[in-house]
Motif scaffolding. Structure first.
Motif, mmCIF file in Angstrom:
data_model
loop_
_atom_site.group_PDB
_atom_site.id
_atom_site.type_symbol
_atom_site.label_atom_id
_atom_site.label_comp_id
_atom_site.label_asym_id
_atom_site.label_seq_id
_atom_site.Cartn_x
_atom_site.Cartn_y
_atom_site.Cartn_z
ATOM 1 N N GLN A 1 0.142 19.991 5.430
ATOM 2 C CA GLN A 1 1.581 20.573 5.778
ATOM 3 C C GLN A 1 2.745 19.694 4.673
ATOM 4 O OE1 GLN A 1 2.908 19.819 9.548
ATOM 5 N NE2 GLN A 1 2.182 22.040 9.797
ATOM 6 N N ALA A 2 2.244 18.418 4.574
ATOM 7 C CA ALA A 2 3.234 17.502 3.511
ATOM 8 C C ALA A 2 2.686 17.637 1.796
ATOM 9 C CB ALA A 2 2.840 15.891 4.166
ATOM 10 N N ILE A 3 1.221 18.043 1.767
ATOM 11 C CA ILE A 3 1.307 18.052 0.017
ATOM 12 C C ILE A 3 2.385 19.942 -0.311
ATOM 13 C CG2 ILE A 3 -0.808 19.923 -1.286
ATOM 14 C CD1 ILE A 3 -2.411 16.608 0.170
ATOM 15 N N MET B 1 5.381 10.627 5.042
ATOM 16 C CA MET B 1 5.863 10.254 6.188
ATOM 17 C C MET B 1 6.470 10.617 7.460
ATOM 18 S SD MET B 1 8.432 6.983 6.535
ATOM 19 C CE MET B 1 9.678 7.630 6.637
ATOM 20 N N GLY B 2 6.764 11.497 6.821
ATOM 21 C CA GLY B 2 7.968 12.558 7.458
ATOM 22 C C GLY B 2 7.164 13.657 8.429
ATOM 23 N N MET C 1 2.392 5.238 13.458
ATOM 24 C CA MET C 1 2.850 4.442 12.460
ATOM 25 C C MET C 1 3.564 3.290 11.793
ATOM 26 S SD MET C 1 2.807 7.833 10.559
ATOM 27 C CE MET C 1 3.156 7.044 8.658
ATOM 28 N N HIS C 2 2.592 2.598 11.454
ATOM 29 C CA HIS C 2 3.166 1.264 11.460
ATOM 30 C C HIS C 2 4.314 0.985 11.203
ATOM 31 C CE1 HIS C 2 3.222 -2.966 9.387
ATOM 32 N NE2 HIS C 2 1.933 -3.170 9.795
ATOM 33 N N LYS C 3 5.269 -0.274 11.981
ATOM 34 C CA LYS C 3 6.749 -0.840 12.040
ATOM 35 C C LYS C 3 6.829 -0.253 10.654
ATOM 36 C CE LYS C 3 6.168 -5.380 11.860
ATOM 37 N NZ LYS C 3 5.480 -6.850 12.966
ATOM 38 N N HIS C 4 6.663 -0.341 9.627
ATOM 39 C CA HIS C 4 7.116 -0.326 8.147
ATOM 40 C C HIS C 4 6.316 0.644 7.721
ATOM 41 C CE1 HIS C 4 9.717 -3.931 8.983
ATOM 42 N NE2 HIS C 4 8.934 -4.962 9.129
ATOM 43 N N PRO C 5 5.985 1.447 7.642
ATOM 44 C CA PRO C 5 5.075 2.662 7.589
ATOM 45 C C PRO C 5 5.463 2.934 5.499
ATOM 46 C CG PRO C 5 7.111 4.131 8.101
ATOM 47 C CD PRO C 5 7.521 2.499 8.680
ATOM 48 N N ALA D 1 -0.012 3.824 10.702
ATOM 49 C CA ALA D 1 -0.570 4.309 9.287
ATOM 50 C C ALA D 1 0.673 3.528 8.724
ATOM 51 C CB ALA D 1 -0.153 5.554 9.181
ATOM 52 N N THR D 2 0.071 3.883 7.454
ATOM 53 C CA THR D 2 0.677 3.024 6.107
ATOM 54 C C THR D 2 0.518 4.054 4.924
ATOM 55 O OG1 THR D 2 0.673 0.824 7.551
ATOM 56 C CG2 THR D 2 1.707 1.046 5.482
ATOM 57 N N ILE D 3 1.463 4.029 4.567
ATOM 58 C CA ILE D 3 1.726 4.746 2.874
ATOM 59 C C ILE D 3 2.169 3.793 1.915
ATOM 60 C CG2 ILE D 3 2.333 6.749 1.615
ATOM 61 C CD1 ILE D 3 2.758 8.334 4.669
ATOM 62 N N TYR D 4 1.404 3.738 0.447
ATOM 63 C CA TYR D 4 1.834 2.957 -0.020
ATOM 64 C C TYR D 4 1.638 3.639 -1.531
ATOM 65 C CZ TYR D 4 0.197 -0.897 2.877
ATOM 66 O OH TYR D 4 0.324 -2.161 3.599
ATOM 67 N N THR D 5 2.604 2.913 -2.261
ATOM 68 C CA THR D 5 2.936 3.665 -3.712
ATOM 69 C C THR D 5 2.911 2.789 -4.589
ATOM 70 O OG1 THR D 5 5.928 3.671 -3.221
ATOM 71 C CG2 THR D 5 4.362 5.757 -3.222
ATOM 72 N N LEU D 6 2.968 3.197 -5.694
ATOM 73 C CA LEU D 6 2.282 1.518 -6.560
ATOM 74 C C LEU D 6 3.677 0.705 -7.012
ATOM 75 C CD1 LEU D 6 0.498 0.083 -8.997
ATOM 76 C CD2 LEU D 6 1.408 2.012 -10.670
ATOM 77 N N SER D 7 3.536 -0.658 -7.276
ATOM 78 C CA SER D 7 5.058 -1.199 -7.520
ATOM 79 C C SER D 7 4.147 -2.325 -8.528
ATOM 80 C CB SER D 7 5.567 -1.714 -6.673
ATOM 81 O OG SER D 7 6.841 -2.529 -6.517
#
Length: 432
Positions: free
Chosen positions: A415-417, A354-355, A363-367, A291-297
């Motif tokens: 839980q994260a929310i 992610m935590g 998780m992906h190697k670069h999550p 899994a990977t988590i993206y934010t805007l850039s």
């Protein structure tokens, strides 16, 4: 004995001054109102150099430029409708001619006691404090105190006040036979009339309708179906807690343009936007999983993030922010403020997510990554895009099809929310 008595007198004076500052029933600002009070303040105090109001009769934002961050407390008062902001003693050096706008009829400011200043907003009608926060200096911009007001009706306004500040609600019918009964009826509105002040969480299952998203297993496993099932399960998990109001961008196999997904979040004044997807790699590009988590850039964190953002953005185009009625310089400041706050909260939630997810999912190697996803571009809604895994990877696909795996990930996201909003509410409570 005389010394002890002097100490008691001194302590009593201090407590009376503190009570005068915090008491909502006291006069809002004393004789030292307006710009003239700046001459009283020492140069060692924080300096307020500029202020501006923007918005309309539905939603109005106040921004105060300072030379250093400060603590503050904001609260509303009734009859007449006001919002009060108590701050440490400040040297007000604001330019003349700042007038009311939107929900704010006028505002005034000044010293209310040694060490304490106050800003008072006279409102055009009942309004609630939708947001209040302090932005630290960044990108050559000064620290800023931001207050956002939102129109509500009188019943909900009174309900939102601190108990000691609530006025009695008048009878709904002036000539009621029993005024006590009428009073109770007015003070106890029907559930449908009560404003739901819970944070709004928007869940966005990607794709849908004619847009299948990625496919695997000969086309029998479409991304749109996998993420919809996950999104509905996440909705049920969040709603069960009763802490949040959940809005889905789609609840069935419907195509929803990217602009509409963003518009839903903004129209609902969402406090969090979570877009759910599942990626795939072409065979010639090898294999990837997790899994990977993206934010805007504005710039992708790597070539894979750029590839994925470009693929997702091909669905359609997103509309811009409508600030055409604002002066250019005000619009620029508002957009900058919103984006700075939003990206800070988006990154914070991504780290929390992610935590939690790493304890239950591969998780992906670069999550944690960033890219220019159009669906994350609401300037005022903290947003993340979660790629649950790769449908092109056999193990990931098995997980995506597993109800037990889904239940575990849904739990970790819930839980994260909870942790995200607990931190935000705690911070708001310390400021307000």
């Amino acid at each position: 004995m005389a010394s002890c008595e002097n100490h008691r007198v001194l302590l009593g004076s201090v407590l009376l001054c503190a009570a005068a500052l915090l008491c909502s029933g006291a006069a809002d600002v004393g004789a030292a109102e307006g710009p003239s009070s700046s001459s009283i303040a020492s140069s060692s105090f924080p300096v307020a150099s500029d202020a501006r109001l923007a918005g309309d009769g539905k939603r109005t934002r106040f921004v105060l430029d300072l030379d250093k961050s400060i603590q503050f407390r904001a609260f509303a008062l009734a009859d007449p409708y006001r919002v009060v902001v108590d701050i440490p003693q400040v040297s007000f050096q604001l330019p003349p001619g700042i007038t009311g706008r939107g929900l704010v009829k006028a505002f005034r400011y000044g010293l209310v006691m040694p060490g304490g200043s106050r800003i008072v907003f006279d409102l055009t009608g009942p309004a609630r404090i939708a947001k209040s926060y302090m932005l630290d200096a960044a990108n050559d911009q000064p620290p800023r105190l931001v207050l956002e007001l939102e129109e509500i009706d009188r019943t909900n306004f009174v309900q939102s006040l601190a108990a000691e500040s609530r006025p009695q609600l008048r009878p709904a019918i002036a000539d009621a036979a029993d005024p006590i009964v009428a009073m109770k009826a007015a003070a106890e509105p029907r559930p449908a009339d009560v404003l739901d002040l819970r944070p709004v969480v928007v869940i966005d299952p990607g794709h849908g309708g004619v847009d299948n998203g990625t496919q695997a297993g000969g086309g029998e496993n479409n991304e749109k179906d996998l993420v919809l099932g996950f999104g509905l399960a996440l909705r049920d998990r969040i709603e069960k807690s009763g802490k949040y109001r959940v809005v889905m961008t789609r609840e069935d196999d419907t195509f929803v343009p990217l602009a509409d997904r963003v518009r839903i979040a903004r129209n609902q004044s969402a406090a969090l936007f979570v877009s759910i997807h599942a990626d795939a790699l072409p065979r010639h590009e090898g294999d990837a999983q997790g899994a990977t988590i993206y934010t805007l850039s504005d710039r992708a964190s790597d070539s894979e993030a750029e590839r994925l953002a470009e693929a997702e953005n091909k669905a359609d185009a997103i509309g811009g922010v409508n600030l055409t009625e604002e002066p250019t310089e005000v619009a620029d400041i508002l957009i900058d403020l919103a984006r700075r706050e939003t990206r800070t909260f988006s990154n914070r939630f991504a780290r929390l997510l992610m935590g939690e997810m790493k304890t239950t999912a591969r998780m992906h190697k670069h999550p944690l990554k960033s890219a220019g996803f159009k669906v994350l571009k609401a300037p005022d809604v903290p947003s993340v895009l979660v790629e649950l895994g790769y449908v092109s990877n056999k193990e990931d696909l098995e997980h995506l099809l597993s109800e037990s795996w889904r239940a575990r990930i849904v739990g970790s996201m819930g839980q994260a929310i909870d942790a995200f909003f607990a931190k935000r509410l705690a911070k708001a409570g310390s400021s307000n």
